[in-house]
Design an enzyme around this catalytic site. Structure first.
Site, PDB file in Angstrom:
ATOM      1  N   GLU A   1       5.018  -6.041   3.938  1.00 47.45           N
ATOM      2  CA  GLU A   1       4.661  -5.214   5.096  1.00 47.45           C
ATOM      3  C   GLU A   1       4.326  -3.843   4.542  1.00 47.45           C
ATOM      4  O   GLU A   1       5.203  -3.128   4.058  1.00 47.45           O
ATOM      5  CB  GLU A   1       5.836  -5.166   6.083  1.00 47.45           C
TER       6      GLU A   1
ATOM      7  N   CYS B   1       6.371   3.228   9.327  1.00 48.62           N
ATOM      8  CA  CYS B   1       5.195   2.388   9.095  1.00 48.62           C
ATOM      9  C   CYS B   1       4.384   2.214  10.375  1.00 48.62           C
ATOM     10  O   CYS B   1       3.201   1.844  10.317  1.00 48.62           O
ATOM     11  CB  CYS B   1       5.601   1.034   8.533  1.00 48.62           C
TER      12      CYS B   1
END
Length: 496
Positions: free
Chosen positions: A239, A275
């Site tokens: 990720e 993120c």
């Protein structure tokens, strides 16, 4: 080699540890491989017991470990206590998910005409290498989402402790190992290594069957390449995050001052080191969106503390690079922190500057955002389709009658894993319906998620057994269903 972590506020060394020696790494990997065979045969209820024990131990150590985490990250006690609580909740959640049992996907063909008896069930891959994130020392760290989902799936974990919070990571691993021994878990269920070289060797090691990673694109792609260069290629679930867009529809811009305030709160949360940070906002032209957001940033007056010296340097360099790429600096707010500080900034850019390969479409991992105006919907859609895929996007609407909302969501869904209406993507619930992962390069495996119940699916693979007697089958695949798993039998769903 000595690995050092720092006090983020002061920029001074605070802890050091020696990199894991190759001989020690070999021993860790052999133990993990032996443990994998035991863990694959361990019933879901027992796995849940261990995950609950880890959650209890983490909560019991909160006063100690939050102090360490705050020193190494500068994130603040309030946020870190909240993150620790979510991490404990997540550990228990995965224990409940594995006991619920649908993650095994038990499927039987027993009486279908002209079809031999078949039973299909998910089997754990084996030892998993976990690389935690710098920005979430608990929730995506040694006891974070990848570790919790891997243990629930039946895979032992070897975690590479992040150098930005070295003391915290090693202490969490120590607490976990003591807790698991007391709970009667197999030896080497969770082990930790230190150092960049050890991390690369983990990915190359034949005992490792999968990799979980949260971090930068550069780091994730390096691990992905190493895994694909192996003789036996293994999956890397990276990720990596990118720029997460926000679209303000014409109807949604009626109260742009409120939107500006909320946007600033979003891209400065965690000092921009999320993120899912909203990094690029599209607003109708002629309403002064960039100026309103710049004013809101000045009023917020954040003092960003960055996680590492490199991240702090990259923020300042990123702002300069975006100006060179055609952006204009609207507002910049400097931090007076003596350690790893960086400016918070708002920039604006013409929509024509959003071209393939532009620095404006790359992430700046800090409290920095770009505002772009659009003249009409067609122009906006063209720009959205130029964006690099990302984890999430927001559509700020004028309410249920906003005719543009659905069209914008449809376009954004081509580029992201989660579309948020009239809200922000920073918080991601750990639930069954969660999707935390978008198209490449925001994640290396777009069909998977790194948060929520379905993240267990990353660390298992289906195996079908045909015409086998029960005595020959693994316990959960036997006809008497000793693990009480829900199953699909001859196409009909049967609850546990």
């Amino acid at each position: 080699m000595t690995v050092v972590s720092y006090d983020a506020r002061l920029g001074q060394p605070s802890f050091n540890a020696q990199e894991t020696e190759p001989s020690e790494l070999d021993s860790i990997l052999e133990k993990a491989a032996r443990t994998a065979e035991i863990l694959a045969r361990t019933a879901p209820a027992e796995r849940r017991t261990w995950l609950y024990a880890l959650a209890d131990a983490l909560e019991a150590a909160a006063d100690e470990v939050v102090v360490i985490a705050d020193r190494e990250t500068g994130a603040g006690e309030q946020r870190l206590r909240g993150e620790l609580a979510r991490t404990a909740q997540q550990l228990r959640y995965f224990g409940d998910v594995v006991v619920e049992g649908s993650c095994f996907e038990l499927t039987r063909d027993e009486t279908l005409p002209d079809v031999p008896p078949l039973v299909r069930i998910n089997h754990p891959l084996g030892p998993v290498a976990v690389f935690g994130a710098s920005n979430f020392p608990f929730f995506m760290g040694v006891l974070g989402n990848d570790t919790a989902s891997a243990l629930a799936s039946g895979c032992p974990v070897v975690t590479k402790v992040h150098s930005a919070h070295l003391e915290l990571g090693l202490r969490l691993a120590e607490i976990a190992q003591k807790t698991l021994r007391a709970a009667g878990a197999p030896d080497a269920l969770l082990q930790a290594v230190v150092g960049r070289r050890s991390g690369i060797e983990l990915v190359k090691a034949p005992q490792i069957s999968a990799v979980g990673f949260t971090g930068s694109q550069a780091g994730g792609l390096a691990l992905w390449r190493a895994a694909n260069d192996r003789e036996r290629v293994i999956p890397v679930y990276a990720e990596m995050g990118t720029v997460n867009p926000v679209v303000v529809t014409p109807d949604g811009a009626q109260d742009m001052e409120e939107v500006a305030s909320r946007f600033v709160a979003g891209f400065t949360l965690g000092f921009g080191q999320y993120c899912t940070k909203p990094g690029l906002l599209f607003a109708p032209s002629g309403i002064g969106a960039a100026e309103l957001i710049g004013t809101a940033l000045k009023e917020a007056d954040p003092e960003p503390v960055m996680l590492t010296q490199a991240i702090a340097s990259d923020v300042a360099a990123g702002v300069a690079d975006m100006v060179a790429a055609g952006a204009e600096l609207v507002t910049s707010v400097d931090s007076e922190i003596t350690g790893w500080s960086a400016p918070a900034a708002v920039l604006t850019a013409p929509i024509e500057a959003l071209t393939a390969g532009s620095r404006l479409l790359e992430e700046t991992f800090g409290a920095v955002a770009v505002v772009v105006e659009y003249d009409n919907e067609e122009q906006l859609i063209v720009a959205l389709r130029r964006l690099q895929p990302s984890l999430a996007a927001s559509v700020l609407t004028g309410g249920p009658t906003d005719s543009a909302a659905g069209r914008m969501a449809s376009v954004l869904a081509e580029r992201v894993g989660r579309v948020v209406f009239d809200g922000w993507a920073m918080g991601a619930s750990v639930t069954w319906a969660q999707q935390h992962g978008g198209p490449w390069p925001s994640t290396s495996a777009p069909s998977t998620t790194s948060l929520g119940a379905y993240s267990i699916g990353r660390f298992v693979r289906p195996i079908a057994y045909q015409s086998g007697h029960d005595a020959w089958l693994p316990e959960p695949a036997r006809s008497d269903n000793p693990w009480s798993l829900p199953a699909r039998i001859d196409g009909v769903w049967t609850p546990a």
